[in-house]
Design a protein around this motif. Structure first.
Motif, PDB file in Angstrom:
ATOM      1  N   LEU A 199     -25.400   2.311  35.048  1.00  0.00           N
ATOM      2  CA  LEU A 199     -26.037   1.278  34.228  1.00  0.00           C
ATOM      3  C   LEU A 199     -27.267   0.694  34.916  1.00  0.00           C
ATOM      4  O   LEU A 199     -28.246   0.325  34.252  1.00  0.00           O
ATOM      5  N   SER A 200     -27.236   0.631  36.230  1.00  0.00           N
ATOM      6  CA  SER A 200     -28.351   0.039  36.966  1.00  0.00           C
ATOM      7  C   SER A 200     -29.638   0.848  36.833  1.00  0.00           C
ATOM      8  O   SER A 200     -30.732   0.353  37.124  1.00  0.00           O
ATOM      9  N   LYS A 201     -29.540   2.092  36.348  1.00  0.00           N
ATOM     10  CA  LYS A 201     -30.733   2.920  36.177  1.00  0.00           C
ATOM     11  C   LYS A 201     -31.533   2.527  34.943  1.00  0.00           C
ATOM     12  O   LYS A 201     -32.680   2.969  34.778  1.00  0.00           O
ATOM     13  N   GLY A 202     -30.939   1.739  34.063  1.00  0.00           N
ATOM     14  CA  GLY A 202     -31.680   1.136  32.956  1.00  0.00           C
ATOM     15  C   GLY A 202     -31.921   2.013  31.746  1.00  0.00           C
ATOM     16  O   GLY A 202     -32.626   1.595  30.822  1.00  0.00           O
ATOM     17  N   ASP A 203     -31.340   3.215  31.710  1.00  0.00           N
ATOM     18  CA  ASP A 203     -31.594   4.108  30.574  1.00  0.00           C
ATOM     19  C   ASP A 203     -30.335   4.424  29.774  1.00  0.00           C
ATOM     20  O   ASP A 203     -30.322   5.329  28.944  1.00  0.00           O
ATOM     21  N   VAL A 204     -29.254   3.663  29.994  1.00  0.00           N
ATOM     22  CA  VAL A 204     -27.975   3.948  29.349  1.00  0.00           C
ATOM     23  C   VAL A 204     -27.862   3.195  28.034  1.00  0.00           C
ATOM     24  O   VAL A 204     -28.007   1.975  27.984  1.00  0.00           O
ATOM     25  N   ALA A 205     -27.575   3.956  26.979  1.00  0.00           N
ATOM     26  CA  ALA A 205     -27.378   3.353  25.663  1.00  0.00           C
ATOM     27  C   ALA A 205     -25.950   2.861  25.485  1.00  0.00           C
ATOM     28  O   ALA A 205     -25.727   1.812  24.859  1.00  0.00           O
ATOM     29  N   ALA A 206     -24.969   3.623  25.998  1.00  0.00           N
ATOM     30  CA  ALA A 206     -23.576   3.284  25.725  1.00  0.00           C
ATOM     31  C   ALA A 206     -22.638   4.045  26.652  1.00  0.00           C
ATOM     32  O   ALA A 206     -23.021   5.040  27.277  1.00  0.00           O
ATOM     33  N   LEU A 207     -21.420   3.572  26.703  1.00  0.00           N
ATOM     34  CA  LEU A 207     -20.283   4.310  27.255  1.00  0.00           C
ATOM     35  C   LEU A 207     -19.355   4.616  26.093  1.00  0.00           C
ATOM     36  O   LEU A 207     -18.978   3.718  25.331  1.00  0.00           O
ATOM     37  N   ILE A 208     -18.967   5.888  25.935  1.00  0.00           N
ATOM     38  CA  ILE A 208     -17.966   6.271  24.942  1.00  0.00           C
ATOM     39  C   ILE A 208     -16.677   6.583  25.674  1.00  0.00           C
ATOM     40  O   ILE A 208     -16.673   7.284  26.685  1.00  0.00           O
ATOM     41  N   VAL A 209     -15.556   6.041  25.180  1.00  0.00           N
ATOM     42  CA  VAL A 209     -14.295   6.170  25.906  1.00  0.00           C
ATOM     43  C   VAL A 209     -13.132   6.237  24.932  1.00  0.00           C
ATOM     44  O   VAL A 209     -13.116   5.546  23.911  1.00  0.00           O
ATOM     45  N   GLU A 210     -12.177   7.103  25.221  1.00  0.00           N
ATOM     46  CA  GLU A 210     -10.891   7.105  24.538  1.00  0.00           C
ATOM     47  C   GLU A 210      -9.983   6.109  25.276  1.00  0.00           C
ATOM     48  O   GLU A 210      -9.766   6.259  26.480  1.00  0.00           O
ATOM     49  N   PRO A 211      -9.431   5.125  24.591  1.00  0.00           N
ATOM     50  CA  PRO A 211      -8.520   4.201  25.289  1.00  0.00           C
ATOM     51  C   PRO A 211      -7.349   4.920  25.940  1.00  0.00           C
ATOM     52  O   PRO A 211      -6.858   4.511  26.986  1.00  0.00           O
ATOM     53  N   ILE A 212      -6.883   5.993  25.315  1.00  0.00           N
ATOM     54  CA  ILE A 212      -5.945   6.924  25.951  1.00  0.00           C
ATOM     55  C   ILE A 212      -6.504   8.321  25.732  1.00  0.00           C
ATOM     56  O   ILE A 212      -6.706   8.749  24.592  1.00  0.00           O
ATOM     57  N   GLN A 213      -6.785   9.020  26.810  1.00  0.00           N
ATOM     58  CA  GLN A 213      -7.369  10.349  26.676  1.00  0.00           C
ATOM     59  C   GLN A 213      -6.350  11.329  26.116  1.00  0.00           C
ATOM     60  O   GLN A 213      -5.213  11.393  26.573  1.00  0.00           O
ATOM     61  N   GLY A 214      -6.779  12.097  25.124  1.00  0.00           N
ATOM     62  CA  GLY A 214      -5.902  13.098  24.554  1.00  0.00           C
ATOM     63  C   GLY A 214      -5.563  14.194  25.536  1.00  0.00           C
ATOM     64  O   GLY A 214      -4.438  14.703  25.566  1.00  0.00           O
ATOM     65  N   LYS A 215      -6.521  14.582  26.354  1.00  0.00           N
ATOM     66  CA  LYS A 215      -6.282  15.624  27.363  1.00  0.00           C
ATOM     67  C   LYS A 215      -5.489  15.021  28.516  1.00  0.00           C
ATOM     68  O   LYS A 215      -5.999  14.210  29.282  1.00  0.00           O
ATOM     69  N   GLY A 216      -4.236  15.356  28.602  1.00  0.00           N
ATOM     70  CA  GLY A 216      -3.401  14.857  29.686  1.00  0.00           C
ATOM     71  C   GLY A 216      -2.695  13.557  29.407  1.00  0.00           C
ATOM     72  O   GLY A 216      -1.830  13.131  30.167  1.00  0.00           O
ATOM     73  N   VAL A 217      -3.080  12.862  28.343  1.00  0.00           N
ATOM     74  CA  VAL A 217      -2.503  11.567  27.966  1.00  0.00           C
ATOM     75  C   VAL A 217      -2.629  10.573  29.130  1.00  0.00           C
ATOM     76  O   VAL A 217      -1.637  10.108  29.697  1.00  0.00           O
ATOM     77  N   HIS A 218      -3.875  10.264  29.476  1.00  0.00           N
ATOM     78  CA  HIS A 218      -4.158   9.295  30.530  1.00  0.00           C
ATOM     79  C   HIS A 218      -4.759   8.046  29.906  1.00  0.00           C
ATOM     80  O   HIS A 218      -5.801   8.105  29.244  1.00  0.00           O
ATOM     81  N   ALA A 219      -4.114   6.909  30.121  1.00  0.00           N
ATOM     82  CA  ALA A 219      -4.603   5.642  29.581  1.00  0.00           C
ATOM     83  C   ALA A 219      -5.630   5.032  30.524  1.00  0.00           C
ATOM     84  O   ALA A 219      -5.557   5.187  31.752  1.00  0.00           O
ATOM     85  N   ALA A 237     -26.187  -2.475  27.084  1.00  0.00           N
ATOM     86  CA  ALA A 237     -25.660  -1.210  26.585  1.00  0.00           C
ATOM     87  C   ALA A 237     -24.412  -1.488  25.751  1.00  0.00           C
ATOM     88  O   ALA A 237     -23.879  -2.604  25.756  1.00  0.00           O
ATOM     89  N   LEU A 238     -23.937  -0.473  25.039  1.00  0.00           N
ATOM     90  CA  LEU A 238     -22.867  -0.650  24.071  1.00  0.00           C
ATOM     91  C   LEU A 238     -21.577   0.043  24.509  1.00  0.00           C
ATOM     92  O   LEU A 238     -21.609   1.011  25.269  1.00  0.00           O
ATOM     93  N   LEU A 239     -20.461  -0.452  23.977  1.00  0.00           N
ATOM     94  CA  LEU A 239     -19.161   0.177  24.181  1.00  0.00           C
ATOM     95  C   LEU A 239     -18.760   0.873  22.887  1.00  0.00           C
ATOM     96  O   LEU A 239     -18.675   0.249  21.822  1.00  0.00           O
ATOM     97  N   ILE A 240     -18.514   2.188  22.981  1.00  0.00           N
ATOM     98  CA  ILE A 240     -18.034   2.978  21.848  1.00  0.00           C
ATOM     99  C   ILE A 240     -16.583   3.356  22.125  1.00  0.00           C
ATOM    100  O   ILE A 240     -16.289   4.001  23.135  1.00  0.00           O
ATOM    101  N   ALA A 241     -15.680   2.966  21.250  1.00  0.00           N
ATOM    102  CA  ALA A 241     -14.272   3.350  21.372  1.00  0.00           C
ATOM    103  C   ALA A 241     -14.004   4.542  20.454  1.00  0.00           C
ATOM    104  O   ALA A 241     -14.186   4.437  19.233  1.00  0.00           O
ATOM    105  N   ASP A 242     -13.601   5.646  21.027  1.00  0.00           N
ATOM    106  CA  ASP A 242     -13.233   6.829  20.251  1.00  0.00           C
ATOM    107  C   ASP A 242     -11.745   6.725  19.922  1.00  0.00           C
ATOM    108  O   ASP A 242     -10.885   6.984  20.757  1.00  0.00           O
ATOM    109  N   GLU A 243     -11.464   6.331  18.678  1.00  0.00           N
ATOM    110  CA  GLU A 243     -10.088   6.152  18.211  1.00  0.00           C
ATOM    111  C   GLU A 243      -9.708   7.252  17.210  1.00  0.00           C
ATOM    112  O   GLU A 243      -8.822   7.057  16.375  1.00  0.00           O
ATOM    113  N   VAL A 244     -10.383   8.395  17.304  1.00  0.00           N
ATOM    114  CA  VAL A 244     -10.126   9.475  16.362  1.00  0.00           C
ATOM    115  C   VAL A 244      -8.659   9.905  16.410  1.00  0.00           C
ATOM    116  O   VAL A 244      -8.034  10.127  15.375  1.00  0.00           O
ATOM    117  N   GLN A 245      -8.090  10.009  17.611  1.00  0.00           N
ATOM    118  CA  GLN A 245      -6.686  10.371  17.729  1.00  0.00           C
ATOM    119  C   GLN A 245      -5.791   9.161  17.942  1.00  0.00           C
ATOM    120  O   GLN A 245      -4.678   9.110  17.418  1.00  0.00           O
TER     121      GLN A 245
END
Length: 467
Positions: A199-219, A237-245
């Motif tokens: 983030l300190s580099k100043g060019d980040v639009a967002a972080l996208i994150v699964e609250p629990i990752q489907g691969k491996g089921v890691h919260a 910058a923005l927080l994107i929550a991927d809640e597809v699964q």
């Protein structure tokens, strides 16, 4: 003399399936992904399923199979829920003037209103047709709203397979050979210091994150999402929550990010279970200012759209799905049944050397296997690991289906993890059936011989031959 034109045959689905249904695997091998039937034949998953209802399939011999996979999470309500079926019959019978492109039909607005009622702090919705489209929308909107090019994602994340979504996919096997992708950057899940460095580099639009990752089921670790949100907003910058699964009740709350107090993402991606198991649909929920920036003038009214987005069938399926979830208390059932299933499985960890950990939330559960202590089991485990990591988990998945008629999946390539994401309507009967079957498979694995390890040797030969 010119022969008369043949009588038109018309179209009859039942006749077509009766005449050609037995060709299913040959047709797929000839015209679609030829590796899929090959893989199914190899592991004995080449079943012929004739019908389905709720959490069960029935094969061509009339035997039931318990579904602990839910179509990768699509079948949140199980298959052929009568309320969703009726809604689709009703919308087809209504003969609506759908997709004129130059009017405003009521169903999209009604579904958006209902979805947003579950997501305080979010104001508007864009409807597409799939989870990867929902992610693509969020990536575009975040870049445009912030004026920045780069999106951060977490190691081992899965956000879809179209080019933009693939650029934030943390699994190298999916990315290989599809470069160049967008210039996005991976950070470890839970590592706030790494996030702040980027983030300190100043060019980040967002972080996208699964609250629990489907691969491996890691919260995400406790407190991570809120701390990440604060860091992102501090750096504009923005927080994107991927809640597809994870969304629509899968983890025991409507959205998985709601397990952590104070988390209010700027954009949320939804799909899978919203379909009711029938009509593809994806949705991107977001804050008002983001949508107003993207659609900033009448000249930009179609700057982001989808040809089939907001179609009446998908909207009706979504509205019916949410109604069923409320009426049948589906989210509460996912929480209670998930707690029961996880507790029953956790009780087995001390009993079986090969069982390392059980984790997850609600009806999203990961079962991880690990290196045993006893010499005999350890030598067999080492044999599998030397050939290819993940073979033991596959050894468990196969007898669960072949002997116990329970469909599950390995959670990801080269992972010794089985993921359980059953329909959210299962109950104690299905928990008992799965735990009894899993216990039988574990007993066999720890018995030191038999068909299971014989199958393991077959998998080793195939893995070595495929190198």
């Amino acid at each position: 003399m010119t022969p008369p034109d043949p009588e038109p045959k018309g179209f009859d689905l039942a006749t077509l399936l009766a005449e050609r249904g037995a060709e299913r695997y040959d047709l797929h091998a000839r015209y679609l992904n030829h590796q899929l039937p090959r893989m199914l034949h190899t592991i004995g998953f080449d079943k012929v399923y004739e019908r389905a209802e709720g959490a069960y399939f029935w094969d061509d011999e009339g035997r039931d199979h318990l579904d602990m996979l839910a179509g990768f999470g699509v079948m949140g309500l199980g298959r052929h829920h009568p309320v969703v079926r009726k809604a689709l019959h009703d919308v087809l019978d209504a003969g609506l003037a759908d997709l004129t492109r130059f009017d405003c039909q009521p169903l999209p607005g009604l579904l958006a209103e209902k979805l947003l009622s579950y997501a305080p702090g979010l104001d508007r919705v864009f409807f597409g047709n799939s989870g990867t489209e929902a992610v693509e929308t969020a990536l575009k909107f975040a870049r445009y709203a912030t004026g920045r090019p780069r999106v951060l994602y977490c190691d081992h994340a899965f956000h879809g397979l179209t080019t933009g979504s693939l650029s934030v996919n943390g699994e190298g096997g999916f990315r290989e050979g599809f470069d160049p992708l967008l210039p996005d950057t991976a950070v470890p899940l839970g590592d706030l210091a790494a996030l702040e460095r980027e983030l300190s580099k100043g060019d980040v639009a967002a972080l996208i994150v699964e609250p629990i990752q489907g691969k491996g089921v890691h919260a995400a670790p406790p407190g991570y999402l809120r701390a990440a949100q604060e860091l992102l907003h501090r750096h504009k910058a923005l927080l994107i929550a991927d809640e597809v699964q994870t969304g629509l009740g899968r983890t025991g709350d409507f959205f998985a990010y709601q397990h952590e107090e104070g988390v209010e993402p700027d954009l949320v991606c939804v799909a899978k279970a919203l379909s009711g198991g029938y009509v593809p649909v994806g949705a991107t929920l977001g804050k008002d200012w983001i949508f107003k920036k993207v659609y900033s003038s009448m000249d930009r009214v179609l700057v982001h759209s989808a040809s089939f987005g907001s179609n009446a069938q998908a909207m009706a399926a979504g509205l019916a799905t949410l109604a069923v979830m409320e009426d049948e208390k589906v989210v509460a059932n996912a929480r209670a049944t998930g707690d029961l299933l996880r507790a029953r499985l956790e009780a087995l960890v001390d009993r079986y050397e090969l069982l390392y950990e059980v984790r997850g939330r609600g009806l999203m559960i990961g079962i991880e296997f690990g290196r045993p202590k006893s010499l005999g089991l350890r030598s067999r485990w080492t044999m599998l690991q030397a050939a290819r990591k993940g073979l033991f988990a596959q050894m468990v998945v196969v007898p669960l289906l072949q002997r116990h008629r329970i469909l599950t999946q390995v959670s990801g390539d080269h992972l010794e993890v089985i993921k359980l994401i059953p329909p959210l309507v299962i109950g104690e009967r299905e928990v008992d059936r799965f735990v009894d079957a899993f216990t039988a498979v574990m007993d066999d694995a720890h018995g030191g011989g038999g068909l299971m390890w014989e199958f393991g040797r077959t998998l080793v030969k195939q893995a070595v031959a495929g190198r």
